[in-house]
Structures are given as structure tokens and as C-alpha cells.
Design an enzyme around this catalytic site. Structure first.
Site, mmCIF file in Angstrom:
data_model
loop_
_atom_site.group_PDB
_atom_site.id
_atom_site.type_symbol
_atom_site.label_atom_id
_atom_site.label_comp_id
_atom_site.label_asym_id
_atom_site.label_seq_id
_atom_site.Cartn_x
_atom_site.Cartn_y
_atom_site.Cartn_z
ATOM 1 C CB CYS A 185 6.926 0.532 7.903
ATOM 2 S SG CYS A 185 6.381 -0.797 6.801
ATOM 3 C CB THR A 186 3.619 -3.278 10.746
ATOM 4 O OG1 THR A 186 3.042 -3.354 9.427
ATOM 5 C CG2 THR A 186 2.810 -2.333 11.590
ATOM 6 C CG HIS A 187 6.267 -5.012 5.935
ATOM 7 N ND1 HIS A 187 5.004 -4.491 6.049
ATOM 8 C CD2 HIS A 187 6.180 -6.041 5.054
ATOM 9 C CE1 HIS A 187 4.191 -5.169 5.253
ATOM 10 N NE2 HIS A 187 4.879 -6.109 4.634
ATOM 11 C CG ASN B 143 3.024 2.616 10.842
ATOM 12 O OD1 ASN B 143 2.936 3.333 11.824
ATOM 13 N ND2 ASN B 143 3.565 1.403 10.895
ATOM 14 C CB THR B 144 0.550 2.703 4.541
ATOM 15 O OG1 THR B 144 1.947 2.400 4.661
ATOM 16 C CG2 THR B 144 0.296 3.459 3.269
ATOM 17 C CE1 TYR C 243 -3.475 -2.606 0.431
ATOM 18 C CE2 TYR C 243 -4.240 -1.345 2.330
ATOM 19 C CZ TYR C 243 -4.425 -2.362 1.413
ATOM 20 O OH TYR C 243 -5.570 -3.115 1.477
ATOM 21 N N GLY C 244 2.101 1.109 0.510
ATOM 22 C CA GLY C 244 2.934 2.276 0.832
ATOM 23 C C GLY C 244 3.237 3.214 -0.309
ATOM 24 C CD GLU D 115 4.597 -8.139 1.890
ATOM 25 O OE1 GLU D 115 3.987 -8.896 1.137
ATOM 26 O OE2 GLU D 115 4.139 -7.752 2.988
#
Ligand code: DGL
Length: 283
Positions: A202-204, A84-85, A52-53, A168
Site C-alpha cells: 500500500c503506497t501509504h 495498489n487497491t 478506496y481500500g 491520512e
């Protein structure tokens, strides 16, 4: 069964919904489950449309709303945007415009506010760095929210568009990832030499934590969001006993993805360090 004009089942009780564009929200879910093990959870990853970012405000909002509505339909009284996005670009509109129309008794919470609330006590120099997706950095949500609570804090952002694809695609531990991690960490710190606290917005990014720490000098604190989001949610439940009573507590967690099960599983195990059962759903 009651159904609203928008087709949402008015179930009173259900699991807490945790949503992310992909796998990143699993880092948040893991912390929430450690802090609140008795609750039930539905995790939904929109893996078919991640990331999404790099998408526009409107697209992130529409995708996020679809996923929130899906979790409502599945019975969740409360949904956490563990992204967060999505928190930056969709949360406010969903809370202010969509919830009253869909079902005013349900709640959607984001993860920026809990992170921001904890920052004030961490920084001595009052100069904070933010590593996040282009969407989150561009939205200015972090500086705006931080300055509402702590007007003296200077926030400097660095967008890291390649970090989510690295995670990812399972490259977070590869030597190649070092190049991009080093570049963005150095870019950020060169913009403001007084930074003493860096937010992983960012959760990643917790998956890149070892590499990030390698390039962040000692003495600069690196903040992952999970524990702050988890303790804030626990506090929220104490302050909202009505909502707490609506969240079921059988220690169960189910996983859903908009991608195929075969695609989700191997990557999810990297985030969770365990194998889970997942169901593929369409929105
Ligand atoms: N995990 C999301 C976040 O916290 C970003 C992933 C994406 O770009 O889709 O911002």
C-alpha cells in the site's frame, strides 16, 4: 482539436499522470521523480473519496476510471495507478475494456507487477508476507501475480484497515499508531514463521516504515515499492520509445486534488517534505 466519442482530447504529448486515492501515491511519485527528473508529471489525488481500500470492486473500478479519464482529458498520454487497491481492482478492466474504447494509443500501468517482479530475488525461504488494504488482500492480486512468475513462493496476507486512516489523519508518528502497527505485523508473522520478506503493498505504508521496522525482527526484509516502480517505469520508457517521445520533459510537476486545497496541502507536505502548489478539481 480532435475529440473522441467519449470527449477525450487527442493530444499527442503531455505529462505522465500519477494517480492515487489520496496521498499515498506521493511516495511513488517522489521516487519516480528522483529516477526520472527530466519528465513532467500531473499528480491526482482523489482525496474527497479516499480511502478506496475498504470499498467494493465495482466502486474502486468506477472511481479509478473517472480519475484516469480526467488525467487523459488533461493531456496525459500515460497514467500510473500509484495505488495498489486501484491496481488490484481496476487496472485489468481499464486496460482490456476501457482503453480500446477510449483511446487505444494511451496507456495505464499499475504498481503491483513491478513490485512482484523484484520479489523473486529477495526471498531465500520463499515465504513472503503482504501488508495491504483489505481490498488488495482480498483481491488476491499479489499471490496470483507472484505465483505466475515464481510458483514456488508462498504468500501470506494481512489486511490493515486502520493504517491508511492513521496516515491520512496525520497520526503516523503518534504513539497510538504503534498499537495498530504492532498488532498487524505480529498477526502476519504469526501466520507463517518462515516469512523472510514483507511487502508493503500500500503506497501509504512507507510513512509508517519506522514503526513497521520496530516490530519486524531483524533478518526479515521490509520492501517499499517506490524504487521498484520507478526503475520499472524507466525501463518501460526505454522499451517504448513512441510513448517516451509523447511524455513531455520540462522537469515540471503539478498537483491536483478532488478535495479542497486547504485540506490537501498540510498532509501533502508530510509526504513530500516540501510545500507544493495544488489545484482543486472536480471529476
Ligand atoms: N494507497 C492505496 C494503496 O496503495 C490505499 C489507500 C486507500 O485505501 O484508499 O492501496
Amino acid at each position: 482539436m480532435n475529440v473522441t466519442g467519449n470527449g477525450i482530447k487527442l493530444s499527442r504529448t503531455g505529462p505522465i499522470g500519477v494517480f492515487d486515492s489520496g496521498y499515498g501515491g506521493l511516495t511513488i511519485l517522489k521516487q519516480i521523480r528522483q529516477t526520472m527528473p527530466e519528465y513532467d508529471f500531473f499528480y491526482l489525488g482523489d482525496n474527497a473519496r479516499t480511502p478506496y481500500g475498504t470499498r467494493s470492486f465495482q466502486v474502486v473500478y468506477e472511481y479509478t476510471l473517472q480519475c484516469v479519464v480526467k488525467l487523459f482529458e488533461m493531456g496525459c498520454p500515460l497514467v500510473i495507478l500509484a495505488c495498489n487497491t486501484a491496481s488490484a481492482k481496476a487496472l485489468r478492466t481499464i486496460q482490456q475494456i476501457d482503453l480500446p474504447r477510449i483511446d487505444a494509443s494511451r496507456r495505464v500501468l499499475g504498481i503491483i507487477r513491478p513490485t512482484v517482479e523484484s520479489i523473486g530475488a529477495m526471498t531465500n525461504t520463499r515465504h513472503v508476507g503482504l501488508l495491504a488494504t483489505p481490498g488488495t488482500v482480498k483481491s488476491l492480486s499479489y499471490p496470483l501475480e507472484i505465483n505466475k512468475l515464481f510458483p514456488d513462493i508462498v504468500v501470506t496476507g494481512e489486511a490493515c484497515p486502520i493504517w491508511v486512516p492513521l496516515v491520512e489523519s496525520g497520526e503516523s508518528r503518534s504513539d497510538g499508531a504503534d498499537f495498530f502497527v504492532k498488532r498487524h505485523v505480529e498477526n502476519l508473522l504469526s501466520k507463517d514463521s518462515l516469512i523472510d520478506t514483507v511487502i508493503l503493498g500500500c503506497t501509504h505504508y512507507p510513512l509508517l516504515l519506522d514503526k513497521i521496522r520496530k516490530y519486524v525482527p531483524d533478518g526479515i526484509r521490509v520492501v517499499s515499492q517506490g524504487e521498484y516502480v520507478a526503475s520499472s517505469l524507466k525501463e518501460y520508457m526505454k522499451r517504448h520509445p513512441d510513448m517516451d517521445a509523447r511524455c513531455t520533459k520540462n522537469r515540471e510537476c503539478s498537483y491536483f486534488t478532488t478535495e479542497s486545497v486547504e485540506t490537501f496541502l498540510p498532509n501533502a507536505s508530510v509526504f513530500l517534505n516540501e510545500t507544493v502548489k495544488v489545484e482543486s478539481i472536480s471529476l
